[in-house]
Design an enzyme around this catalytic site. Structure first.
Site, mmCIF file in Angstrom:
data_model
loop_
_atom_site.group_PDB
_atom_site.id
_atom_site.type_symbol
_atom_site.label_atom_id
_atom_site.label_comp_id
_atom_site.label_asym_id
_atom_site.label_seq_id
_atom_site.Cartn_x
_atom_site.Cartn_y
_atom_site.Cartn_z
ATOM 1 N N ARG B 51 7.557 -6.148 -1.157
ATOM 2 C CA ARG B 51 6.477 -5.351 -1.756
ATOM 3 C C ARG B 51 5.248 -5.483 -0.874
ATOM 4 O O ARG B 51 5.169 -6.336 0.012
ATOM 5 C CB ARG B 51 6.209 -5.702 -3.220
ATOM 6 C CG ARG B 51 6.272 -7.118 -3.668
ATOM 7 C CD ARG B 51 5.285 -8.032 -3.027
ATOM 8 N NE ARG B 51 3.906 -7.587 -3.173
ATOM 9 C CZ ARG B 51 2.913 -7.970 -2.397
ATOM 10 N NH1 ARG B 51 3.111 -8.823 -1.394
ATOM 11 N NH2 ARG B 51 1.690 -7.533 -2.583
ATOM 12 N N GLY B 52 4.252 -4.606 -1.152
ATOM 13 C CA GLY B 52 3.060 -4.571 -0.319
ATOM 14 C C GLY B 52 3.157 -3.365 0.597
ATOM 15 O O GLY B 52 4.223 -3.075 1.157
ATOM 16 N N ALA B 53 2.016 -2.681 0.776
ATOM 17 C CA ALA B 53 2.023 -1.382 1.445
ATOM 18 C C ALA B 53 2.755 -1.400 2.790
ATOM 19 O O ALA B 53 3.687 -0.618 3.022
ATOM 20 C CB ALA B 53 0.580 -0.900 1.627
ATOM 21 N N ARG B 91 9.440 3.842 -4.602
ATOM 22 C CA ARG B 91 8.064 3.485 -4.982
ATOM 23 C C ARG B 91 7.167 4.684 -4.662
ATOM 24 O O ARG B 91 6.612 4.781 -3.576
ATOM 25 C CB ARG B 91 7.560 2.258 -4.203
ATOM 26 C CG ARG B 91 8.371 0.970 -4.322
ATOM 27 C CD ARG B 91 8.300 0.300 -5.680
ATOM 28 N NE ARG B 91 6.990 0.103 -6.269
ATOM 29 C CZ ARG B 91 6.186 -0.954 -6.034
ATOM 30 N NH1 ARG B 91 6.553 -1.897 -5.194
ATOM 31 N NH2 ARG B 91 5.039 -1.065 -6.655
ATOM 32 N N GLN B 190 0.834 -11.264 -8.410
ATOM 33 C CA GLN B 190 0.936 -11.417 -6.950
ATOM 34 C C GLN B 190 -0.209 -12.252 -6.386
ATOM 35 O O GLN B 190 -0.058 -12.875 -5.339
ATOM 36 C CB GLN B 190 0.947 -10.035 -6.264
ATOM 37 C CG GLN B 190 2.165 -9.188 -6.550
ATOM 38 C CD GLN B 190 1.923 -8.220 -7.692
ATOM 39 O OE1 GLN B 190 1.096 -8.473 -8.567
ATOM 40 N NE2 GLN B 190 2.641 -7.115 -7.707
ATOM 41 N N ASP B 231 -2.597 1.348 -1.330
ATOM 42 C CA ASP B 231 -1.245 1.914 -1.255
ATOM 43 C C ASP B 231 -1.244 3.384 -0.834
ATOM 44 O O ASP B 231 -0.253 3.885 -0.310
ATOM 45 C CB ASP B 231 -0.522 1.737 -2.589
ATOM 46 C CG ASP B 231 -0.190 0.268 -2.821
ATOM 47 O OD1 ASP B 231 -1.061 -0.459 -3.324
ATOM 48 O OD2 ASP B 231 0.912 -0.155 -2.435
#
Lengths: 347, 347
Positions: B51-53, B91, B190, B231
């Site tokens: 996860r994470g841009a 996503r 997170q 994002d």
């Protein structure tokens, strides 16, 4: 509180025992705890077996009365003075606690019986004040309103009915259609655990939101009114309440949504000129770092939910300046959070 | 990421396999997962193993490359078209994901080898962009600064170094004394799990705060700067980022604290005129209602942390309007969140 058809107060006293709904077990287990000595009642306030402004006030009054009963066979004045200090050190931010211990202490000078009577009187007053707050506040809630609330200021936070939720219950019982958004209210999740439990038992449509989602909800036009309780109100209208209240108040102002505080006059502190003077309780970082609850088999576990080795900061309350508050709903009517209106109404 | 003395990227590709640090196990276990087919990489993006841009972007590029390798023995064009759709549905809010699949898809028209090469190139670019963001952003951080960040936009959210945390690491490595407050970032925490883990490994003084405590921290003058990742960024400067970012941005403005977004140009969406056009992913309510973690004996449990029978609303992102954002830190420099400056800098 109605539970399985029977009516309960959140906290009450019979003989020399204090009885409490154990709020640390809710929503998973409904259990009444009997506490026989004032030091036990102090533990229950400190560890949040009983929590919420009014419930703390009533419990503190009962604890003070217990101390007078115990003092009849003990050291007398020194014993009750020490007990008063112990009670008042459990939750320093809660004004109702100090109001109750003060009243019961003074009554107890006439004898332990008078102390018990005064403590019972305080608990009864909380119920009538909660009902009056409900009647005044109900006028603010229109049919089809979507209400956001933070933490728990319902039945469980009072002796009955609640402060912030009392107008909601009154509106619902008057046939208004409502939807309530309950902030989760980390770290102790009183919104997700207690407010949601109350609303489900009353049959009121609701859902839990993460504290982080309130701004988005407001930005989408889905909140008509915000109502929360209070733990201490300064003479200038600044309000100490559960951590996160300040955030919701600022967001409500930004999005043009009315933000109300609901609290009895016992929550106002004549000696406190502004929020800057309010002592904010800091609680253990473990409330942030760990969570407790049942697994699918119903077995309870305490699990770590944060990085091992990292510390956490856990202020239990924050102070919302009066400028963010639309009005305060009391048992004597709805007032502006101004020094003039407050001094005019508080005893 | 350095772990036990060895250097790791958050996501990488060898042969036809994608390797990931499993972020659902952190901070409790450091484990590398090998994924052999693009459908598996899609699952890992969807369930937030990665996860994470930036990390999502790199993983999506690798997944697209995997599909081209698989298509050599399969149905060809139809196969990769279907794979592209599958990847892009994992996503929907993450702009980097679409940027990466688009680039690798186009390169793959020349052959699977070119697809793999392009995907590797994207991952390498993320690292150099993160380093450049760190260099530009470091100038904003003065000695003794107290920095608030939301969610995780560090090493783990990128291929390395991060976006929001890259300037923090650069400032720290330049000898500036810092203190970082990490918002817990419910519901998936997170901040408490990943950002705190990163900061502890780098030896940077920090603590976790409940999301509800940010306003109080700001009101006490304890935050000098807020930096978060993004994002998706619209042409008018509106920013989609982790739920709760909007709240922090509004609070920062209220308290006069600069609020910065750090993101590479691949996060900007030329086709998106404003935040109103950004699709916000809603995730399962179970992320709010349950928590997962180890008990003191190290045994993992999933426990319920909310009232059984109550529903929850779980938007994964929110949109922060440009008016709350001081500036955006990119690999090409720091720009105002205005259409003019954005159109001037994005490719």
């Amino acid at each position: 509180v109605k539970f399985n058809g029977k009516h309960y107060r959140t906290v009450w006293m019979e003989g020399s025992s204090v009885f409490l709904i154990d709020q640390t077990l809710l929503p998973f287990e409904f259990k009444i705890v009997e506490i026989k000595v004032h030091t036990g009642t102090c533990d229950a306030i400190r560890d949040m077996t009983v929590r919420g402004a009014g419930a703390i006030g009533a419990a503190a009054g009962f604890a003070m009365a217990q101390a007078f009963l115990e003092a009849e066979n003990q050291a007398g004045q020194g014993y009750v003075d020490k007990a008063k200090l112990l009670i008042e050190n459990t939750r320093p931010t809660a004004k109702d606690l100090f109001a109750a211990t003060g009243r019961v202490y003074n009554a107890g000078m006439m004898g332990a019986g008078q102390a018990v009577e005064e403590a019972q009187q305080i608990a009864t007053e909380y119920i009538s004040h909660a009902l009056a707050i409900g009647q005044y506040g109900e006028e603010l809630i229109r049919d089809q309103f979507r209400i956001l609330t933070h933490c728990n200021a319902g039945w469980l936070a009072f002796v009955d009915y609640g402060s912030a939720l009392s107008p909601v219950y009154a509106a619902w019982n008057n046939g208004k259609k409502l939807f309530v958004y309950a902030d989760e209210t980390r770290p102790r999740s009183q919104g997700a655990r207690l407010t949601a439990w109350e609303l489900l038992h009353e049959g009121i449509p609701h859902c839990i939101i993460p504290d982080n989602a309130a701004a988005t909800l407001m930005s989408q036009g889905k909140v008509d009114i915000v109502i929360t309780g209070a733990d201490r109100i300064a003479v200038n209208g600044d309000v100490a309440n559960k951590i996160g209240t300040l955030e919701k108040a600022i967001l409500a102002k930004e999005f043009g949504i009315p933000f109300y505080i609901a609290a009895p006059l016992s929550t106002f502190d004549r000696a406190c000129r502004s929020g800057a003077e309010i002592i904010i309780e800091e609680r253990s970082e473990n409330e942030v770092l760990f969570q407790h609850g049942p697994d699918p088999a119903g077995i309870f576990h305490t699990i770590r939910v944060a990085n091992p080795g990292s510390a956490a900061w856990n202020p239990a309350f924050d102070v919302t300046p009066a400028k963010y508050i639309t009005a305060i709903i009391t048992e004597k009517g709805i007032i502006k959070p101004s020094t003039e209106e407050i001094l005019n109404i508080i005893p």
